[in-house]
Enzyme design. Structure first.
Site, short mmCIF file in Angstrom:
data_model
loop_
_atom_site.label_atom_id
_atom_site.label_comp_id
_atom_site.label_asym_id
_atom_site.label_seq_id
_atom_site.Cartn_x
_atom_site.Cartn_y
_atom_site.Cartn_z
N ASP A 345 0.78 -1.31 0.05
CA ASP A 345 0.02 -0.11 -0.09
C ASP A 345 0.83 1.25 -0.07
O ASP A 345 2.15 1.29 -0.25
CB ASP A 345 -1.00 0.10 1.32
CG ASP A 345 -2.25 0.71 0.78
OD1 ASP A 345 -2.44 1.87 1.11
OD2 ASP A 345 -3.23 -0.06 0.51
N ASP A 346 0.26 2.27 0.25
CA ASP A 346 1.04 3.59 0.27
C ASP A 346 2.22 3.68 1.08
O ASP A 346 2.46 2.96 2.01
CB ASP A 346 -0.06 4.71 0.99
CG ASP A 346 0.31 6.19 0.62
OD1 ASP A 346 1.19 6.33 -0.07
OD2 ASP A 346 -0.61 7.02 1.27
N ARG A 422 -6.66 16.17 3.05
CA ARG A 422 -5.71 15.39 3.16
C ARG A 422 -4.27 15.88 2.54
O ARG A 422 -3.70 14.79 1.88
CB ARG A 422 -5.99 13.90 2.62
CG ARG A 422 -5.29 12.53 3.08
CD ARG A 422 -5.89 11.29 2.67
NE ARG A 422 -5.41 10.39 3.07
CZ ARG A 422 -4.53 9.59 2.49
NH1 ARG A 422 -4.15 9.63 1.30
NH2 ARG A 422 -3.97 8.41 3.21
N ASP A 457 -6.60 4.49 -6.11
CA ASP A 457 -7.28 5.14 -4.98
C ASP A 457 -7.51 6.77 -5.42
O ASP A 457 -6.82 7.34 -6.38
CB ASP A 457 -6.49 5.11 -3.60
CG ASP A 457 -7.41 5.37 -2.54
OD1 ASP A 457 -8.46 5.71 -2.48
OD2 ASP A 457 -6.69 5.19 -1.24
N MET A 458 -8.59 7.37 -4.70
CA MET A 458 -8.60 8.82 -5.10
C MET A 458 -9.27 9.22 -3.37
O MET A 458 -10.38 9.08 -3.19
CB MET A 458 -9.53 8.84 -6.09
CG MET A 458 -9.84 10.44 -6.36
SD MET A 458 -11.31 10.76 -6.90
CE MET A 458 -11.08 12.44 -7.62
N ASP A 526 -13.46 2.23 3.93
CA ASP A 526 -12.15 2.15 4.82
C ASP A 526 -12.54 1.66 6.11
O ASP A 526 -11.63 1.23 7.03
CB ASP A 526 -11.54 3.47 4.75
CG ASP A 526 -11.05 3.86 3.59
OD1 ASP A 526 -10.49 3.07 2.74
OD2 ASP A 526 -10.52 5.20 3.47
#
Length: 711
Positions: A345-346, A422, A457-458, A526
């Site tokens: 992931d990120d 964010r 993702d967005m 989420d």
């Protein structure tokens, strides 16, 4: 038998699906008008329903607000228009003038009707498209508008279709609402008189609403009752207006955009609306959902026949603290559990150490992956798993090399602040150079690092939605952004046909038929709390099948809700969709790892039913008793039941669950206990699922049909 016919006597067009009919005609004024939508009709029966045009009953009325196939702005029409046009001289209105029709039957078991019109005064053409197939009751509709003149035309509203319901004693609207981490909360409520607007003004489908509706007379339930349902295949801002008139009619219209936006049409330019799909059933909400699920699997998804792998995602284990060694340690543990797809992931790229920097710089961080992602990818492949990564191509941090090089690439209005959510800004995908940049680095990433899967993702919505320097840019942005997003996905999949993609937008913020036509699954929310997920997944399943519903097992206490529930309960909830694991496996005990491995193996035994079977919802996940979701093989050979008691229910009565979709007169064996059950008893009297004692109880029951020779 043709799917589309036209009566030579009345001019009624009859569209025939396996179980339903849809009929329309062009009335004496030239306007396309609705005739019927419901149970199957013969051509003669459809003719009998075609009423002649009626003049208004008094000078205060005008044309009926419900009943046209695409209500326009103009004349004595006072309901919500599906088509609202402004011409170069500032005038508005559209007058229907028929210009021809055609039926395209070049695709086997599929026919398309096109009704062509033009305005009686201004050179503007409108074509109404209807597509029906021999294997589904879903009818697809869309509209094509073309400016045939020499001056610009502005489409203030250009919906895909309007839908008319028959007169009913009452009307009830079903839809979903929500927010981040609480998506797809189902609501069924009496339709008020006047206009009810469901919409997203955020540039994406949104967490707050989803572009589908169901309407009934207030008496339908999961198993019976007439239900009319529609869904829009669009991933940007959208609007659906549902109307109930004082004279007892109801209908709806929906399409792209929201109030205050327009679609400019230059001379010679065309605008094609997204598909609006609709279906009718007399089998209640459950039958409507199963019809949508079958349609999505057959006609929307590109690889629905594949079996989706069990996934592991590193986010909740590592956050932004990503490096090759820690990811490999997690991958080794994931492989021991039977995981088939490992996703980083990120945090793997650029200067990404938090959500404040690095977004947009899509090269592996050299201090964390000195040789790029390829060594980790190769190691994951050697462990027998596919390899995936998280990306967010539409976003940029102001603290990034990309933003410093191209500050003009973000959505903004000159002289206005650039609002950060964010700590990030939205890249203007309506620009061709931005879309080409995204396609270029995504293609290189996938090829150079042997990436099998992207979690796309967005994590924020539009703000200061401007496009300076482009003629009509602020208006063209809303549709062109989505078209270019679709274009990047389409080009990427064409270049890398083996690649699979998950759509994500901070959870379920971009789930719709349009994005699902270009991806393989959807991140539902989420919020991974298993108890909350029961309600989220119930609303999601109204239109979207389990085949696209990603669901994870994560650690407790849950990081969002702080609730702790048993590992088996968390697994059983996630097994109702595409099973994934997102906990920190380095903290799981050997006992937990062994239990998880057993549950993963159990899922692999029944996932063909979950991903490809017919879904039945049993009970209310918000209620005080037991609820369940059942998946049955279409041929009646087997079924799986996932049953839940979501909370402390000490002393609650043990009410048997009546199963669905099993052929009568046969028997089924429980694969775990060997117990044999009669199908008629299971469906008419119910099954005691034997939930264990204690709070947050769950059970999986797999039933296989007993062969005739062994009875």
């Amino acid at each position: 038998m043709p799917l589309i016919t036209r009566s030579p006597d009345t001019g009624v067009w009859l569209l025939t699906t396996p179980r339903t009919s849809y009929a329309l005609r062009i009335d004496e004024t030239g306007a396309p008008c609705h005739v019927a939508w419901g149970p199957r009709l013969t051509p003669g029966e459809a003719d009998a329903l075609a009423a002649p045009f009626a003049e208004p009953s008094n000078s205060f009325e005008g044309r009926p607000a419900v009943g046209e196939e695409l209500p326009v702005d103009g004349g004595t029409r006072y309901g919500p228009p599906s088509l609202q046009v402004r011409y170069a001289d500032g005038s508005r209105a559209f007058e229907w003038e028929p210009a021809g029709h055609r039926v395209d039957d070049s695709v086997p078991a599929c026919e398309e009707l096109v009704l062509e019109f033009r305005d009686r005064v201004v050179p503007l053409s409108v074509a109404l498209h209807y597509r029906v197939r021999a294997d589904t009751d879903v009818i697809e509709r869309w509209t094509v508008l073309r400016n045939d003149g020499d001056e610009r035309v502005d489409l203030l509203r250009a919906d895909s279709a309007a839908w008319t319901l028959p007169p009913l004693a009452d009307y009830r609207l079903s839809h979903v609402t929500g927010q981040w981490s609480a998506e797809t909360r189902l609501h069924r409520e009496r339709l008020p008189y006047g206009e009810t607007v469901l919409t997203s003004r955020r540039g994406i489908t949104s967490h707050q609403a989803n572009p589908w509706t169901m309407l009934d007379d207030g008496t339908a339930d999961e198993d019976r009752g007439r239900v009319w349902s529609t869904a829009l295949a669009w991933s940007g801002s959208w609007r659906i207006t549902v109307q109930r008139t004082p004279d007892g009619r109801a209908g709806l219209t929906g399409g792209v955009g929201h109030e205050g936006t327009r679609v400019p049409l230059a001379p010679g330019e065309e605008f094609t609306t997204p598909v609006a799909a609709g279906l009718f059933t007399d089998g209640g909400f459950g039958a409507a959902s199963r019809a949508w699920h079958a349609y999505v699997r057959t006609h929307v998804l590109r690889h629905a026949d594949e079996t989706a792998p069990v996934l592991y995602n590193s986010w909740e284990a590592t956050g932004f603290d990503v490096d090759e060694a820690s990811q490999l340690a997690l991958a080794e543990r994931a492989a021991r559990l039977g995981v088939e797809l490992y996703v980083v992931d990120d945090g793997w790229f650029g200067a990404r150490r938090s959500d404040r920097a690095g977004l947009g710089d899509w090269t592996p961080a050299p201090d964390r992956f000195p040789d790029g992602l390829r060594p980790l990818s190769d190691a994951v492949h050697r462990l027998g798993m596919r390899f995936g990564v998280w990306v967010e191509p539409e976003m940029v941090n102001p603290d990034s090399d990309l933003y410093r090089a191209h500050p003009d690439w973000v959505l903004h209005l000159p002289g206005r602040p650039r609002s950060e959510l964010r700590n990030q800004l939205v890249l203007n995908f309506a620009r061709q150079d931005v879309a080409d940049w995204a396609f270029g680095w995504l293609t290189r990433l996938v090829a150079e690092h042997r990436v099998d899967f992207l979690k796309w993702d967005m994590n924020r919505v539009f703000g200061e939605s401007g496009w300076p320097g482009q003629e009509d840019g602020n208006d063209r942005l809303w549709t062109r952004y989505v078209h270019h997003l679709y274009g990047v996905l389409d080009r990427l999949r064409a270049a890398r046909p083996e690649l699979r993609i998950e759509t994500c937008s901070g959870g379920g913020g971009r789930v719709d038929l349009g994005i699902l036509a270009r991806t393989d699954q959807a991140w539902t929310s989420d919020n991974t709390d298993a108890v909350d997920r029961l309600g989220i997944q119930q609303g999601f399943s109204q239109v979207y099948p389990a085949r696209v519903m990603s669901a994870w097992v994560t650690d407790v206490p849950n990081q969002l809700t702080r609730l702790s529930v048993p590992l088996s309960f968390r697994f059983h909830v996630a097994m109702a969709g595409l099973l994934g694991i997102g906990g920190d496996l380095t903290l799981w005990s050997e006992e937990e790892l062994a239990e998880a491995a057993g549950l993963v193996a159990r899922y692999k035994e029944i996932r063909h039913l979950v991903q490809h079977g017919d879904q039945y919802r049993i009970g209310d996940p918000y209620g005080d008793g037991t609820s369940a979701v059942q998946y049955a093989a279409p041929d009646g050979s087997e079924a799986v039941v996932l049953a839940f008691r979501a909370g402390p229910r000490h002393g609650a009565p043990r009410v048997p669950l009546r199963l669905r979709g099993l052929p009568p007169g046969v028997r089924f064996r429980d694969t775990a206990t060997g117990a044999v059950h009669h199908a008629t008893v299971l469906t008419e009297y119910g099954l005691d699922v034997g939930l264990p004692s204690g709070d947050w109880a769950s059970v999986l029951i797999h039933l296989e049909r007993v062969p005739e020779t062994t009875r």
